[in-house]
Design a protein around this motif. Structure first.
Motif: not given
Length: 412
Positions: A320-338
């Motif tokens: 919802a709140f990540a608007k830059s690619l580096p932050i979205m990449v971090a969110v994607a990593i968390l998404s995969g782990v969960k």
């Protein structure tokens, strides 16, 4: 032959039989791993672009949501029956292979459609026949190892690695072959994976006297089978029933997000990042899956299931709140782990709470509940996303919070 010689001979035969069974089991593990790796390469190539394809054909956000609704509605209806039949026949590989082959054939057909309705119809049929795979697949993994959590973790890593590779391949080749070409390649890979699964060696199915005629098949004698109502009731009541309810709530939130997030990625970062962000997600799941499976065996499935629910909440707030690619990449990593944590913990929890003879049905119910969440969630997600993606993503805290509170009450 003396008594001593008879005992020695019998011992040698038993040892040889044990060695032979171990070899067959190891061979089955390798074949299933290769087959499912290739299948997930195909899934990783095709799935992220289904929503984008619907938009290219002229469908709106409602039609995008209906792609998930239609697929998961039919999958919900048919997963338990297919799980029951795989238990009854003791033939896991046939159901896995059929599900893979039919899914691949329908992906290939999708390359030739020209209207949103045609794509929706094919996706609906895909959910029907593809649902044959998952209950048998989950039950077979549990039967290949005494350490169930580690087995699910291992296959979770292998399959997520395949999905990740498919995501990256899709993101790279879409410029050259287009979405239709991706569907054709994915279809071919799924047909190949179905052939590999057929090489598995299973024990011969026991001969049983059929009791009731319930499955009418045109043109030939019908398969005689009956659903074990008592088994269904046992699986749906008590703590296991409560667990299924929490899974439903989590998957409602998941359906809200993942039915539309590829469109969100495409609008925010560009089409090439759809596959890449999904690929990063899958890479994280692949790298963490086996380790998480071992930890689940050691510390218990419940603890990691609760962590997974919390991971969903954090990841969706990140979307919802990540608007830059580096932050979205971090969110994607968390998404995969969960996701690796969710799949390993939920499958292990169910597999260790039921009898082996009912494991296919129990896994069928687990997958059916997951699919049902993806029937309800995309309706909500499609509606809320038409107003605001951020509103949709943050609203998932409601079902996730309720699931977490209910899961706290579950026994270890």
């Amino acid at each position: 032959m003396s008594r001593r010689e008879l005992v020695v001979t019998q011992g040698r035969r038993e040892k040889a039989g044990k060695v032979r069974r171990i070899r067959i089991k190891r061979r089955n593990v390798v074949l299933l791993a290769v087959g499912m790796f290739l299948a997930n390469v195909a899934f990783g190539m095709a799935f992220p672009y289904l929503s984008v394809y619907m938009r290219l054909l002229g469908g709106g956000m409602l039609m995008v949501g209906l792609l998930s609704v239609a697929f998961n509605l039919t999958s919900t209806v048919f997963q338990y029956p297919f799980g029951y039949l795989s238990d009854r026949t003791h033939n896991r590989k046939a159901f896995i292979s059929f599900g893979l082959f039919s899914t691949g054939a329908i992906y290939a057909l999708m390359a030739f459609v020209s209207t949103p309705i045609a794509l929706l119809v094919l996706r609906t049929v895909q959910g029907t026949f593809g649902s044959a795979m998952m209950p048998a697949h989950s039950a077979l993994i549990a039967e290949l190892s005494t350490r169930v959590g580690s087995a699910y973790g291992l296959f979770g890593s292998i399959e997520n690695a395949g999905y990740m590779l498919g995501n990256f391949i899709g993101g790279f080749i879409i410029k050259y072959v287009g979405i239709r070409g991706i569907f054709l390649i994915a279809g071919a890979l799924l047909v190949l994976s179905s052939a590999i699964v057929l090489l598995l060696r299973e024990r011969p199915r026991p001969k049983r006297a059929p009791r009731k005629l319930i499955l009418v098949q045109e043109g030939r004698e019908s398969e005689k089978a009956t659903f074990q109502g008592a088994a269904f009731k046992r699986l749906m009541r008590g703590h296991l029933g409560l667990f299924y309810l929490t899974v439903l709530l989590v998957m409602i939130a998941s359906g809200q997000v993942y039915s539309v997030v590829s469109v969100y990625f495409e609008e925010t970062f560009g089409s090439e990042w759809v596959g890449l962000l999904f690929g990063i997600d899958s890479l994280a799941a692949a790298l963490s899956g086996y380790l998480l499976g071992k930890l689940i065996d050691r510390y218990g499935a419940k603890k990691f299931y609760l962590l997974a629910i919390a991971g969903y909440a954090i990841a969706f707030l990140g979307y919802a709140f990540a608007k830059s690619l580096p932050i979205m990449v971090a969110v994607a990593i968390l998404s995969g782990v969960k996701w690796a944590m969710t799949l390993g913990a939920s499958s292990t929890y169910v597999a260790t709470k039921v009898k082996a003879v009912e494991r296919g049905q129990a896994m069928g119910l687990l997958n059916a509940v997951m699919s049902l969440g993806w029937v309800i969630g995309p309706f909500i997600g499609g509606y809320l996303s038409s107003m605001s993606f951020e509103l949709n993503f943050t609203s998932t805290l409601v079902p996730l919070g309720l699931a977490f509170l209910l899961a706290v009450r579950l026994p270890e």
